[in-house]
Design an enzyme around this catalytic site. Structure first.
Site, PDB file in Angstrom:
ATOM      1  N   LEU A  23     -11.737 -66.939  27.129  1.00  0.00           N
ATOM      2  CA  LEU A  23     -11.357 -68.162  27.775  1.00  0.00           C
ATOM      3  C   LEU A  23      -9.572 -69.124  27.343  1.00  0.00           C
ATOM      4  CD1 LEU A  23     -14.778 -70.176  28.139  1.00  0.00           C
ATOM      5  CD2 LEU A  23     -12.990 -69.627  29.846  1.00  0.00           C
ATOM      6  N   THR A  69      -9.959 -62.226  16.751  1.00  0.00           N
ATOM      7  CA  THR A  69     -11.448 -63.037  16.568  1.00  0.00           C
ATOM      8  C   THR A  69     -12.197 -61.671  16.643  1.00  0.00           C
ATOM      9  OG1 THR A  69     -12.949 -63.822  18.337  1.00  0.00           O
ATOM     10  CG2 THR A  69     -11.497 -62.464  19.384  1.00  0.00           C
ATOM     11  N   LYS A  73     -10.944 -60.873  12.133  1.00  0.00           N
ATOM     12  CA  LYS A  73     -10.358 -62.001  10.792  1.00  0.00           C
ATOM     13  C   LYS A  73     -10.258 -61.858  10.191  1.00  0.00           C
ATOM     14  CE  LYS A  73     -12.578 -65.559  14.125  1.00  0.00           C
ATOM     15  NZ  LYS A  73     -13.810 -66.643  14.714  1.00  0.00           N
ATOM     16  N   ASN A  94      -8.238 -66.866  11.691  1.00  0.00           N
ATOM     17  CA  ASN A  94      -7.966 -66.657  13.661  1.00  0.00           C
ATOM     18  C   ASN A  94      -6.541 -67.337  13.983  1.00  0.00           C
ATOM     19  OD1 ASN A  94      -8.362 -69.534  12.835  1.00  0.00           O
ATOM     20  ND2 ASN A  94      -9.209 -69.801  14.641  1.00  0.00           N
ATOM     21  N   ASP A 109     -10.518 -72.778  12.671  1.00  0.00           N
ATOM     22  CA  ASP A 109     -12.300 -72.522  13.089  1.00  0.00           C
ATOM     23  C   ASP A 109     -12.961 -74.114  12.202  1.00  0.00           C
ATOM     24  OD1 ASP A 109     -12.077 -70.781  14.877  1.00  0.00           O
ATOM     25  OD2 ASP A 109     -12.878 -68.400  13.417  1.00  0.00           O
ATOM     26  N   ALA A 134     -24.888 -67.432   8.472  1.00  0.00           N
ATOM     27  CA  ALA A 134     -23.800 -67.350   7.712  1.00  0.00           C
ATOM     28  C   ALA A 134     -22.674 -66.895   7.893  1.00  0.00           C
ATOM     29  CB  ALA A 134     -24.554 -67.613   6.642  1.00  0.00           C
ATOM     30  N   GLY A 135     -22.641 -66.460   9.924  1.00  0.00           N
ATOM     31  CA  GLY A 135     -21.355 -65.362   9.551  1.00  0.00           C
ATOM     32  C   GLY A 135     -20.185 -65.942   9.742  1.00  0.00           C
TER      33      GLY A 135
HETATM   34  P1  NAD Z   1     -21.985 -63.775  13.574  1.00  0.00           P
HETATM   35  O1  NAD Z   1     -22.636 -62.293  13.594  1.00  0.00           O
HETATM   36  O2  NAD Z   1     -20.904 -63.440  11.997  1.00  0.00           O
HETATM   37  O3  NAD Z   1     -23.482 -64.286  12.422  1.00  0.00           O
HETATM   38  C1  NAD Z   1     -24.305 -65.102  12.851  1.00  0.00           C
HETATM   39  C2  NAD Z   1     -25.034 -65.177  11.952  1.00  0.00           C
HETATM   40  O4  NAD Z   1     -26.400 -65.517  12.285  1.00  0.00           O
HETATM   41  C3  NAD Z   1     -26.011 -63.984  11.270  1.00  0.00           C
HETATM   42  O5  NAD Z   1     -25.604 -64.386  10.104  1.00  0.00           O
HETATM   43  C4  NAD Z   1     -27.235 -63.880  11.954  1.00  0.00           C
HETATM   44  O6  NAD Z   1     -27.981 -63.234  10.276  1.00  0.00           O
HETATM   45  C5  NAD Z   1     -28.023 -65.643  11.328  1.00  0.00           C
HETATM   46  N1  NAD Z   1     -28.841 -65.555  12.305  1.00  0.00           N
HETATM   47  C6  NAD Z   1     -29.191 -64.700  13.747  1.00  0.00           C
HETATM   48  N2  NAD Z   1     -30.811 -64.920  13.940  1.00  0.00           N
HETATM   49  C7  NAD Z   1     -30.538 -66.942  12.810  1.00  0.00           C
HETATM   50  C8  NAD Z   1     -31.545 -67.917  13.327  1.00  0.00           C
HETATM   51  N3  NAD Z   1     -32.480 -68.069  13.746  1.00  0.00           N
HETATM   52  N4  NAD Z   1     -31.360 -68.858  12.143  1.00  0.00           N
HETATM   53  C9  NAD Z   1     -30.254 -69.233  11.093  1.00  0.00           C
HETATM   54  N5  NAD Z   1     -29.162 -67.922  11.225  1.00  0.00           N
HETATM   55  C10 NAD Z   1     -29.767 -66.582  12.017  1.00  0.00           C
HETATM   56  O7  NAD Z   1     -21.689 -64.264  14.523  1.00  0.00           O
HETATM   57  P2  NAD Z   1     -20.324 -65.204  14.325  1.00  0.00           P
HETATM   58  O8  NAD Z   1     -19.158 -65.051  14.600  1.00  0.00           O
HETATM   59  O9  NAD Z   1     -21.368 -66.454  13.176  1.00  0.00           O
HETATM   60  O10 NAD Z   1     -21.084 -65.901  16.300  1.00  0.00           O
HETATM   61  C11 NAD Z   1     -22.168 -67.070  15.935  1.00  0.00           C
HETATM   62  C12 NAD Z   1     -21.832 -67.929  18.071  1.00  0.00           C
HETATM   63  O11 NAD Z   1     -21.023 -68.289  17.238  1.00  0.00           O
HETATM   64  C13 NAD Z   1     -21.355 -67.086  19.041  1.00  0.00           C
HETATM   65  O12 NAD Z   1     -22.047 -66.852  19.709  1.00  0.00           O
HETATM   66  C14 NAD Z   1     -19.654 -66.794  19.425  1.00  0.00           C
HETATM   67  O13 NAD Z   1     -19.766 -67.416  20.332  1.00  0.00           O
HETATM   68  C15 NAD Z   1     -20.079 -68.481  18.313  1.00  0.00           C
HETATM   69  N6  NAD Z   1     -18.368 -69.385  18.043  1.00  0.00           N
HETATM   70  C16 NAD Z   1     -18.414 -70.636  18.521  1.00  0.00           C
HETATM   71  C17 NAD Z   1     -16.973 -70.955  18.205  1.00  0.00           C
HETATM   72  C18 NAD Z   1     -16.378 -71.857  18.723  1.00  0.00           C
HETATM   73  O14 NAD Z   1     -15.275 -72.133  19.186  1.00  0.00           O
HETATM   74  N7  NAD Z   1     -17.294 -72.771  19.370  1.00  0.00           N
HETATM   75  C19 NAD Z   1     -16.131 -70.407  17.165  1.00  0.00           C
HETATM   76  C20 NAD Z   1     -16.939 -68.979  16.703  1.00  0.00           C
HETATM   77  C21 NAD Z   1     -17.997 -68.086  17.163  1.00  0.00           C
END
Ligand code: NAD
Length: 287
Positions: A23, A69, A73, A94, A109, A134-135
């Site tokens: 987007l 992204t 990153k 980012n 971010d 913690a991603g």
């Molecule tokens: P990522 O894969 O780097 O990290 C996700 C983490 O969540 C992993 O470490 C995983 O082990 C953990 N996880 C999974 N299920 C869990 C649970 N039930 N409880 C606790 N931890 C759990 O992913 P990311 O890049 O951090 O992205 C995560 C989400 O954030 C995606 O949906 C992405 O689209 C969104 N995002 C939004 C923005 C924004 O600007 N709004 C920015 C970045 C990412």
């Protein structure tokens, strides 16, 4: 006679994988147009780029700034000449600005999350917050909250990820209270709010990231997921009387910060937010 300078031309590119549905082009270009900027935003999908391609190749072709992204990153870090202090601490960028040929990495971010939180949920208590995930997103959210003085409890079933984030945050905020979260009910009993920074709730990952039974109306709940904006978590939290914030707040605020950083202009968060809503409604992801 005074010299009339041509307005700066901004050619920004998003670098990442599988970004065709992003987007960001619409969000950036519409706000830039409203600000009267000469600004284009294009997609550079790593899947379409030749092996060995670097940001400098794009700069040679006229790109003046980048958004970065997943999965770039961290991987672009070696291509940069310098990092802002927070990008260095987070170990992720980012946004990359091009300053007289020097590539400088930034991270909007974390500041975007905080700006979105303050704008969307003004006046909330932020003494203690639980961060699920913690991603990449969770690291930025937890960094922002710890930097704002909150005690932060981090929950992630991936023990290596949560340990790495805890270590990074404790080093960055030595006086801060940064802990590994225990069971959600106990954590919520002591917390003011909770942030979902996991992918759970996004299209293709249905469900709830944690049991919402312990949520009370005094809690605020923020989600970083923005496809859809109204996640199952936010629906459940709203039903409990909680104040809620969707992932669009962070998305818009980080985009606004990137736009500001790359152009020096001051984007209008409310206008960008309205635009995001139109975009997501149009594509049918906003329930
Ligand atoms: P990522 O894969 O780097 O990290 C996700 C983490 O969540 C992993 O470490 C995983 O082990 C953990 N996880 C999974 N299920 C869990 C649970 N039930 N409880 C606790 N931890 C759990 O992913 P990311 O890049 O951090 O992205 C995560 C989400 O954030 C995606 O949906 C992405 O689209 C969104 N995002 C939004 C923005 C924004 O600007 N709004 C920015 C970045 C990412």
């Amino acid at each position: 006679m005074s010299e009339v300078l041509a307005p700066a031309r901004h050619r920004v590119a998003l670098v990442g994988a599988a970004i065709s549905g992003s987007l960001s082009p619409a969000l950036h270009e519409r706000e830039a147009a409203a600000l009267g900027l000469d600004y284009t935003y294009e997609l550079l999908d790593l899947g379409d780029l030749p092996p060995g391609w670097t940001l400098r190749d794009a700069v040679r072709e006229g790109v003046t700034g980048f958004n970065v992204t997943h999965p770039a990153k961290q991987t672009v870090l070696t291509q940069l000449d310098d990092l802002s202090p927070d990008a260095r601490t987070l170990g992720a960028v980012n946004t990359v600005s091009v300053d007289e040929g020097r590539l400088v990495g930034h991270n909007t971010d974390h500041s975007g999350f905080l700006a979105g939180l303050r704008h969307g949920l003004p006046g909330i208590a932020c003494g203690r917050v639980v961060v699920a995930g913690a991603g990449g997103a969770g690291s930025a959210v937890a960094y922002a909250l710890a930097g704002a003085g909150a005690a932060v409890a981090i929950a992630d079933p991936d023990a290596n990820r949560s340990a790495a984030l805890l270590a990074r945050l404790r080093a960055a905020f030595p006086g801060g209270e940064i802990t590994a979260a225990g069971a959600v009910p106990e954590e919520l009993a002591r917390a003011d709010g909770i942030v979902n920074a996991t992918p759970i709730g996004m299209t293709g990952h249905p469900g709830l990231p944690f049991d919402t039974a312990a949520l009370e109306s005094r809690h605020w709940v923020a989600d970083v997921v923005y496809r859809p904006l109204d996640t199952a978590l936010l629906v459940a939290a709203r039903a409990k009387g909680c104040r809620v914030l969707d992932g669009g707040a962070m998305l818009v605020a980080q985009a606004a910060r990137t736009l500001a950083l790359l152009t020096g202009a001051t984007p209008d968060l409310g206008r960008m937010r309205r635009h995001l809503r139109t975009l997501t409604t149009r594509e049918g992801t906003d329930s």
